[in-house]
Design a protein around this motif. Structure first.
Motif, PDB file in Angstrom:
ATOM      1  N   ALA A 155      44.428  10.458  -1.665  1.00 31.72           N
ATOM      2  CA  ALA A 155      45.458  10.236  -0.654  1.00 31.72           C
ATOM      3  C   ALA A 155      46.227   8.944  -0.932  1.00 31.72           C
ATOM      4  O   ALA A 155      47.458   8.898  -0.801  1.00 31.72           O
ATOM      5  CB  ALA A 155      44.826  10.186   0.737  1.00 31.72           C
ATOM      6  N   LYS A 156      45.523   7.894  -1.336  1.00 31.32           N
ATOM      7  CA  LYS A 156      46.185   6.634  -1.659  1.00 31.32           C
ATOM      8  C   LYS A 156      47.064   6.773  -2.902  1.00 31.32           C
ATOM      9  O   LYS A 156      48.153   6.186  -2.979  1.00 31.32           O
ATOM     10  CB  LYS A 156      45.148   5.541  -1.861  1.00 31.32           C
ATOM     11  CG  LYS A 156      44.496   5.073  -0.574  1.00 31.32           C
ATOM     12  CD  LYS A 156      43.472   3.972  -0.823  1.00 31.32           C
ATOM     13  CE  LYS A 156      42.836   3.528   0.488  1.00 31.32           C
ATOM     14  NZ  LYS A 156      41.810   2.469   0.253  1.00 31.32           N
ATOM     15  N   ALA A 157      46.575   7.560  -3.882  1.00 33.46           N
ATOM     16  CA  ALA A 157      47.364   7.770  -5.095  1.00 33.46           C
ATOM     17  C   ALA A 157      48.663   8.512  -4.776  1.00 33.46           C
ATOM     18  O   ALA A 157      49.738   8.186  -5.301  1.00 33.46           O
ATOM     19  CB  ALA A 157      46.546   8.550  -6.121  1.00 33.46           C
ATOM     20  N   VAL A 158      48.567   9.539  -3.892  1.00 35.93           N
ATOM     21  CA  VAL A 158      49.750  10.299  -3.495  1.00 35.93           C
ATOM     22  C   VAL A 158      50.726   9.390  -2.756  1.00 35.93           C
ATOM     23  O   VAL A 158      51.944   9.409  -2.997  1.00 35.93           O
ATOM     24  CB  VAL A 158      49.348  11.499  -2.608  1.00 35.93           C
ATOM     25  CG1 VAL A 158      50.584  12.138  -1.980  1.00 35.93           C
ATOM     26  CG2 VAL A 158      48.578  12.520  -3.426  1.00 35.93           C
ATOM     27  N   GLU A 159      50.197   8.573  -1.836  1.00 38.60           N
ATOM     28  CA  GLU A 159      51.048   7.656  -1.073  1.00 38.60           C
ATOM     29  C   GLU A 159      51.766   6.669  -1.989  1.00 38.60           C
ATOM     30  O   GLU A 159      52.970   6.425  -1.854  1.00 38.60           O
ATOM     31  CB  GLU A 159      50.197   6.901  -0.058  1.00 38.60           C
ATOM     32  CG  GLU A 159      50.989   5.942   0.819  1.00 38.60           C
ATOM     33  CD  GLU A 159      50.101   5.196   1.797  1.00 38.60           C
ATOM     34  OE1 GLU A 159      50.618   4.300   2.484  1.00 38.60           O
ATOM     35  OE2 GLU A 159      48.890   5.504   1.857  1.00 38.60           O
ATOM     36  N   SER A 160      51.035   6.132  -2.962  1.00 36.03           N
ATOM     37  CA  SER A 160      51.623   5.167  -3.895  1.00 36.03           C
ATOM     38  C   SER A 160      52.681   5.814  -4.768  1.00 36.03           C
ATOM     39  O   SER A 160      53.770   5.252  -4.986  1.00 36.03           O
ATOM     40  CB  SER A 160      50.514   4.567  -4.773  1.00 36.03           C
ATOM     41  OG  SER A 160      51.052   3.704  -5.743  1.00 36.03           O
ATOM     42  N   PHE A 161      52.377   7.034  -5.253  1.00 36.68           N
ATOM     43  CA  PHE A 161      53.316   7.740  -6.121  1.00 36.68           C
ATOM     44  C   PHE A 161      54.622   8.042  -5.396  1.00 36.68           C
ATOM     45  O   PHE A 161      55.723   7.825  -5.905  1.00 36.68           O
ATOM     46  CB  PHE A 161      52.676   9.029  -6.625  1.00 36.68           C
ATOM     47  CG  PHE A 161      53.574   9.861  -7.491  1.00 36.68           C
ATOM     48  CD1 PHE A 161      53.806   9.511  -8.808  1.00 36.68           C
ATOM     49  CD2 PHE A 161      54.194  10.990  -6.982  1.00 36.68           C
ATOM     50  CE1 PHE A 161      54.645  10.274  -9.612  1.00 36.68           C
ATOM     51  CE2 PHE A 161      55.029  11.761  -7.768  1.00 36.68           C
ATOM     52  CZ  PHE A 161      55.258  11.397  -9.092  1.00 36.68           C
ATOM     53  N   ASN A 162      54.503   8.546  -4.154  1.00 40.68           N
ATOM     54  CA  ASN A 162      55.692   8.898  -3.394  1.00 40.68           C
ATOM     55  C   ASN A 162      56.482   7.671  -2.959  1.00 40.68           C
ATOM     56  O   ASN A 162      57.710   7.715  -2.809  1.00 40.68           O
ATOM     57  CB  ASN A 162      55.319   9.747  -2.186  1.00 40.68           C
ATOM     58  CG  ASN A 162      54.989  11.167  -2.579  1.00 40.68           C
ATOM     59  OD1 ASN A 162      55.718  11.771  -3.364  1.00 40.68           O
ATOM     60  ND2 ASN A 162      53.900  11.701  -2.069  1.00 40.68           N
ATOM     61  N   ALA A 163      55.788   6.550  -2.757  1.00 39.77           N
ATOM     62  CA  ALA A 163      56.486   5.315  -2.408  1.00 39.77           C
ATOM     63  C   ALA A 163      57.385   4.873  -3.546  1.00 39.77           C
ATOM     64  O   ALA A 163      58.499   4.377  -3.329  1.00 39.77           O
ATOM     65  CB  ALA A 163      55.475   4.225  -2.077  1.00 39.77           C
ATOM     66  N   GLN A 164      56.899   5.079  -4.776  1.00 37.07           N
ATOM     67  CA  GLN A 164      57.712   4.725  -5.938  1.00 37.07           C
ATOM     68  C   GLN A 164      58.962   5.601  -6.018  1.00 37.07           C
ATOM     69  O   GLN A 164      60.012   5.162  -6.503  1.00 37.07           O
ATOM     70  CB  GLN A 164      56.899   4.886  -7.219  1.00 37.07           C
ATOM     71  CG  GLN A 164      55.728   3.926  -7.347  1.00 37.07           C
ATOM     72  CD  GLN A 164      54.932   4.175  -8.611  1.00 37.07           C
ATOM     73  OE1 GLN A 164      55.496   4.398  -9.679  1.00 37.07           O
ATOM     74  NE2 GLN A 164      53.609   4.142  -8.482  1.00 37.07           N
ATOM     75  N   LEU A 165      58.851   6.832  -5.527  1.00 42.41           N
ATOM     76  CA  LEU A 165      59.982   7.766  -5.562  1.00 42.41           C
ATOM     77  C   LEU A 165      60.802   7.716  -4.278  1.00 42.41           C
ATOM     78  O   LEU A 165      61.756   8.482  -4.120  1.00 42.41           O
ATOM     79  CB  LEU A 165      59.470   9.198  -5.777  1.00 42.41           C
ATOM     80  CG  LEU A 165      58.689   9.460  -7.068  1.00 42.41           C
ATOM     81  CD1 LEU A 165      58.218  10.907  -7.096  1.00 42.41           C
ATOM     82  CD2 LEU A 165      59.548   9.148  -8.293  1.00 42.41           C
ATOM     83  N   ASP A 166      60.380   6.824  -3.383  1.00 42.92           N
ATOM     84  CA  ASP A 166      61.045   6.698  -2.085  1.00 42.92           C
ATOM     85  C   ASP A 166      61.007   8.010  -1.313  1.00 42.92           C
ATOM     86  O   ASP A 166      61.980   8.436  -0.704  1.00 42.92           O
ATOM     87  CB  ASP A 166      62.497   6.227  -2.261  1.00 42.92           C
ATOM     88  CG  ASP A 166      63.095   5.725  -0.941  1.00 42.92           C
ATOM     89  OD1 ASP A 166      62.302   5.280  -0.075  1.00 42.92           O
ATOM     90  OD2 ASP A 166      64.324   5.804  -0.772  1.00 42.92           O
ATOM     91  N   ARG A 167      59.831   8.699  -1.404  1.00 42.03           N
ATOM     92  CA  ARG A 167      59.634   9.950  -0.664  1.00 42.03           C
ATOM     93  C   ARG A 167      58.310   9.869   0.094  1.00 42.03           C
ATOM     94  O   ARG A 167      57.364  10.605  -0.194  1.00 42.03           O
ATOM     95  CB  ARG A 167      59.595  11.144  -1.629  1.00 42.03           C
ATOM     96  CG  ARG A 167      60.917  11.374  -2.373  1.00 42.03           C
ATOM     97  CD  ARG A 167      60.836  12.631  -3.229  1.00 42.03           C
ATOM     98  NE  ARG A 167      59.723  12.559  -4.175  1.00 42.03           N
ATOM     99  CZ  ARG A 167      59.413  13.530  -5.037  1.00 42.03           C
ATOM    100  NH1 ARG A 167      60.120  14.642  -5.066  1.00 42.03           N
ATOM    101  NH2 ARG A 167      58.399  13.381  -5.878  1.00 42.03           N
TER     102      ARG A 167
END
Length: 294
Positions: free
Chosen positions: A268-280
């Motif tokens: 869940a943290k990895a998904v949150e971090s990844f999407n934050a980088q994509l601004d999604r």
């Protein structure tokens, strides 16, 4: 309550903890019980329920003749044997693999696995002599399902219980004798104090102190109780499981259903971090992952 009405059972290690809870559950359901234990406090259960319902006989389950004597006692006192519960045990050798002592290792296997084998032997002999039919329930552990819960010696012995019971179930099925296993998880019993070198007079307080940390670790959110295990054993002993043999039931609040770390939180943290980088920030959430922080 009469799920075991007129049934006769031998329960090893019935003096305290899980064994005591099994004795209490069986008596409540109408069974007559022979308790085999090296702990003299088991005699208190005979006094409590009366010798017409419960008999205590001192037995060391690493001694073959003592196990045979328990079955003989059941037949002499109550006329037959319907249920054998192989519960007696201890932590055994807790040495690291590089420090193993052959004598201590052999003693651990004899106590945790050998006693189960001999319990099957003498219970099955008597059940067959009566015309067949009966239930043998053996106590393993989640340490027999997953490595890392205890020492290699203990884990191996408990894993052996699972496979011995499966093998026995095949051999004994033609005699209508069932063999099943209950594998406890983190249960609040005095054996925890023994493992942690706590003085006997502090066992109860120490065990109670583990209620909250165990609950935080277990998926269902609470520590296991001896009564939880007793109810699983009762199910396998009763006619409710008459078409079940060669099976193992983990009573662990979900511990063995997951990995040893919070995979849900990590992903869940990895998904949150990844999407934050994509601004999604609202995309890519994974529905099946539980929120362990809520």
């Amino acid at each position: 309550m009469s799920r075991l009405l007129n049934k006769v059972a031998v329960i090893t290690g019935g003096g305290r903890g899980i064994g005591k809870a099994i004795v209490e559950a069986f008596v409540a359901e109408g069974a007559r019980v022979v308790i085999g234990d090296i702990d003299p406090q088991a005699a208190g259960l005979e006094s409590r329920f009366g010798a017409e319902r419960v008999v205590f006989k001192r037995a060391d389950v690493t001694v073959e003749s003592d196990i045979e004597a328990l079955v003989t006692c059941a037949v002499e006192r109550f006329g037959r044997l319907d249920i054998m519960v192989n519960n007696a045990g201890a932590l055994g050798d807790q040495a690291a693999v590089v420090d193993l002592d052959s004598h201590s290792f052999a003693r651990t296997i004899a106590l945790l696995l050998g006693s189960v084998a001999l319990g099957h032997k003498y219970a099955a002999q008597q059940m067959i002599a009566q015309g067949g039919g009966g239930s043998i329930v053996s106590l393993s552990s989640i340490a027999g399902i997953q490595a890392g819960w205890s020492s290699a010696s203990y884990d191996a012995a408990k894993a052996g219980v699972l496979h011995f019971a499966r093998s026995a179930s095949y051999e004994l099925a033609t005699e209508q004798i069932r063999s099943n296993v209950v594998a406890p998880g983190l249960i609040l019993t005095p054996i925890i104090g023994t493992a942690c070198n706590v003085a006997p007079e502090h066992y109860e307080a120490f065990t109670e102190s583990l209620r909250e940390p165990y609950g935080d670790l277990i998926p269902l959110g609470r520590a296991g109780k001896p009564e939880d295990i007793a109810q699983a054993v009762l199910f396998f002993a009763s006619e409710e499981s008459s078409h079940i043999t060669g099976q193992a039931l983990a009573v662990d609040g979900g511990l063995t259903s997951m990995t040893g770390f919070d995979i849900g939180g990590v992903v869940a943290k990895a998904v949150e971090s990844f999407n934050a980088q994509l601004d999604r920030p609202d995309e890519g959430k994974i529905g099946w992952l539980p929120n362990r922080n809520s």
